[in-house]
Design a protein around this motif. Structure first.
Motif, PDB file in Angstrom:
ATOM      1  N   UNK A 177       0.886  -0.929   0.040  1.00 11.92           N
ATOM      2  CA  UNK A 177      -0.367  -0.287   0.176  1.00 11.92           C
ATOM      3  C   UNK A 177       1.086   2.117  -0.251  1.00 11.92           C
ATOM      4  N   UNK A 178       2.108   1.494   0.861  1.00  9.39           N
ATOM      5  CA  UNK A 178       2.909   2.338   1.069  1.00  9.39           C
ATOM      6  C   UNK A 178       3.579   2.226  -0.284  1.00  9.39           C
ATOM      7  N   UNK A 179       4.129   1.190  -1.287  1.00  7.81           N
ATOM      8  CA  UNK A 179       4.374   1.383  -2.567  1.00  7.81           C
ATOM      9  C   UNK A 179       3.437   1.788  -3.364  1.00  7.81           C
ATOM     10  N   UNK A 180       2.238   1.359  -2.757  1.00  8.94           N
ATOM     11  CA  UNK A 180       1.427   2.282  -4.241  1.00  8.94           C
ATOM     12  C   UNK A 180       1.011   3.753  -3.975  1.00  8.94           C
ATOM     13  N   UNK A 181       1.511   4.203  -2.839  1.00  7.41           N
ATOM     14  CA  UNK A 181       1.188   5.478  -2.182  1.00  7.41           C
ATOM     15  C   UNK A 181       2.037   6.289  -3.059  1.00  7.41           C
ATOM     16  N   UNK A 182       3.688   5.890  -3.181  1.00  7.29           N
ATOM     17  CA  UNK A 182       4.370   6.310  -3.446  1.00  7.29           C
ATOM     18  C   UNK A 182       4.743   6.563  -5.060  1.00  7.29           C
ATOM     19  N   UNK A 183       4.729   5.347  -5.665  1.00  2.54           N
ATOM     20  CA  UNK A 183       3.922   5.355  -7.057  1.00  2.54           C
ATOM     21  C   UNK A 183       2.916   6.479  -7.703  1.00  2.54           C
ATOM     22  N   UNK A 184       1.926   6.802  -6.684  1.00  7.58           N
ATOM     23  CA  UNK A 184       1.384   7.762  -7.629  1.00  7.58           C
ATOM     24  C   UNK A 184       1.743   8.860  -7.506  1.00  7.58           C
ATOM     25  N   UNK A 185       2.281   9.508  -6.848  1.00  3.20           N
ATOM     26  CA  UNK A 185       3.464  10.651  -5.469  1.00  3.20           C
ATOM     27  C   UNK A 185       4.007  10.467  -7.097  1.00  3.20           C
ATOM     28  N   UNK A 186       4.705   9.579  -7.107  1.00  4.04           N
ATOM     29  CA  UNK A 186       5.765  10.162  -8.075  1.00  4.04           C
ATOM     30  C   UNK A 186       5.610  10.355  -9.313  1.00  4.04           C
ATOM     31  N   UNK A 187       4.323   9.496  -9.931  1.00  7.59           N
ATOM     32  CA  UNK A 187       3.719   9.641 -11.447  1.00  7.59           C
ATOM     33  C   UNK A 187       3.220  11.180 -11.378  1.00  7.59           C
ATOM     34  N   UNK A 188       2.778  11.622 -10.150  1.00 12.38           N
ATOM     35  CA  UNK A 188       2.145  12.615 -10.464  1.00 12.38           C
ATOM     36  C   UNK A 188       3.147  13.925 -10.632  1.00 12.38           C
ATOM     37  N   UNK A 189       4.110  14.117 -10.245  1.00 11.23           N
ATOM     38  CA  UNK A 189       5.719  14.568  -9.964  1.00 11.23           C
ATOM     39  C   UNK A 189       5.387  15.556  -9.489  1.00 11.23           C
ATOM     40  N   UNK A 190       4.350  15.479  -8.277  1.00 16.90           N
ATOM     41  CA  UNK A 190       4.984  16.159  -7.704  1.00 16.90           C
ATOM     42  C   UNK A 190       5.546  16.418  -6.223  1.00 16.90           C
ATOM     43  N   UNK A 191       6.462  17.237  -5.497  1.00 14.36           N
ATOM     44  CA  UNK A 191       7.743  17.010  -4.233  1.00 14.36           C
ATOM     45  C   UNK A 191       6.526  16.985  -3.070  1.00 14.36           C
ATOM     46  N   UNK A 192       6.669  15.871  -2.231  1.00 16.09           N
ATOM     47  CA  UNK A 192       6.547  15.311  -1.320  1.00 16.09           C
ATOM     48  C   UNK A 192       7.322  14.869  -0.138  1.00 16.09           C
ATOM     49  N   UNK A 193       6.840  14.920   1.249  1.00 14.67           N
ATOM     50  CA  UNK A 193       8.130  14.110   2.075  1.00 14.67           C
ATOM     51  C   UNK A 193       7.517  13.125   2.681  1.00 14.67           C
ATOM     52  N   UNK A 194       8.181  12.276   3.027  1.00 12.23           N
ATOM     53  CA  UNK A 194       7.838  11.131   3.825  1.00 12.23           C
ATOM     54  C   UNK A 194       8.150  10.849   5.657  1.00 12.23           C
ATOM     55  N   UNK A 195       6.720  10.420   5.809  1.00 13.33           N
ATOM     56  CA  UNK A 195       7.675   9.780   7.648  1.00 13.33           C
ATOM     57  C   UNK A 195       7.351   8.433   7.260  1.00 13.33           C
ATOM     58  N   UNK A 196       8.534   7.800   7.559  1.00 14.18           N
ATOM     59  CA  UNK A 196       8.599   5.833   8.427  1.00 14.18           C
ATOM     60  C   UNK A 196       8.100   5.537   9.568  1.00 14.18           C
ATOM     61  N   UNK A 197       6.456   5.247   9.725  1.00 12.43           N
ATOM     62  CA  UNK A 197       6.726   4.629  11.073  1.00 12.43           C
ATOM     63  C   UNK A 197       6.413   3.923  11.566  1.00 12.43           C
ATOM     64  N   UNK A 198       7.491   2.874  10.892  1.00 12.79           N
ATOM     65  CA  UNK A 198       8.252   1.790  11.190  1.00 12.79           C
ATOM     66  C   UNK A 198       9.040   2.219  12.491  1.00 12.79           C
ATOM     67  N   UNK A 199       9.681   3.906  12.573  1.00 15.67           N
ATOM     68  CA  UNK A 199      10.770   4.123  12.857  1.00 15.67           C
ATOM     69  C   UNK A 199      10.331   4.808  14.497  1.00 15.67           C
ATOM     70  N   UNK A 200       9.194   4.901  14.971  1.00 12.32           N
ATOM     71  CA  UNK A 200       8.719   5.367  15.044  1.00 12.32           C
ATOM     72  C   UNK A 200       7.518   4.806  15.883  1.00 12.32           C
ATOM     73  N   UNK A 201       7.418   4.026  16.569  1.00 10.12           N
ATOM     74  CA  UNK A 201       6.439   3.615  17.889  1.00 10.12           C
ATOM     75  C   UNK A 201       5.150   4.808  17.650  1.00 10.12           C
ATOM     76  N   UNK A 202       5.456   5.426  18.788  1.00  9.34           N
ATOM     77  CA  UNK A 202       4.597   6.601  18.831  1.00  9.34           C
ATOM     78  C   UNK A 202       3.486   7.376  17.758  1.00  9.34           C
ATOM     79  N   UNK A 203       4.577   7.894  16.924  1.00 12.42           N
ATOM     80  CA  UNK A 203       3.780   8.449  16.017  1.00 12.42           C
ATOM     81  C   UNK A 203       2.758   6.834  14.908  1.00 12.42           C
ATOM     82  N   UNK A 204       3.271   6.095  14.974  1.00 14.84           N
ATOM     83  CA  UNK A 204       2.476   5.178  14.429  1.00 14.84           C
ATOM     84  C   UNK A 204       1.352   4.471  14.459  1.00 14.84           C
TER      85      UNK A 204
END
Length: 110
Positions: A33-60
């Motif tokens: 699902x994350x891969x698909x979301x990235x593919x969509x944003x990349x296809x749109x050519x939009x600049x975006x930031x990401x947060x890896x929720x696996x790195x922070x359980x509180x954020x997850x």
């Protein structure tokens, strides 16, 4: 969720025009699902930031409460929660995600 997690998430969302909370990174997504979301944003050519929720359980856990949405990834545009990968895909296929990005001045038309 702790107040500090809530504040941290709110600050990250506010600081980025397009933000994807995801499992993994855009270069190495850790779920389909994350891969698909990235593919969509990349296809749109939009600049975006990401947060890896696996790195922070509180954020997850906190992001699920913050958005009142149970799954990850989650897309925010100009501080507004858009949805997860299924909603992103539906909006993309209908042309709505492109239109939204154009209306917000994040990609050029055409």
């Amino acid at each position: 969720m702790t107040d500090t997690a809530q504040a941290k998430i709110a600050e990250i969302v506010k600081a980025n025009d397009v933000l994807l909370f995801m499992k993994g990174t855009p270069l190495f997504p850790q779920c389909g699902f994350s891969s698909r979301a990235v593919a969509i944003l990349d296809h749109l050519g939009v600049d975006y930031e990401s947060v890896d929720v696996l790195q922070d359980m509180e954020v997850r856990q906190g992001i699920k409460e913050f958005s009142d949405w149970p799954t990850i990834p989650q897309l925010y545009v100009k501080g507004e929660f858009i949805g997860g990968s299924d909603i992103m895909m539906e909006m993309f296929e209908a042309g709505e995600l492109q239109t939204l990005m154009q209306e917000k001045g994040l990609v050029s038309a055409g």
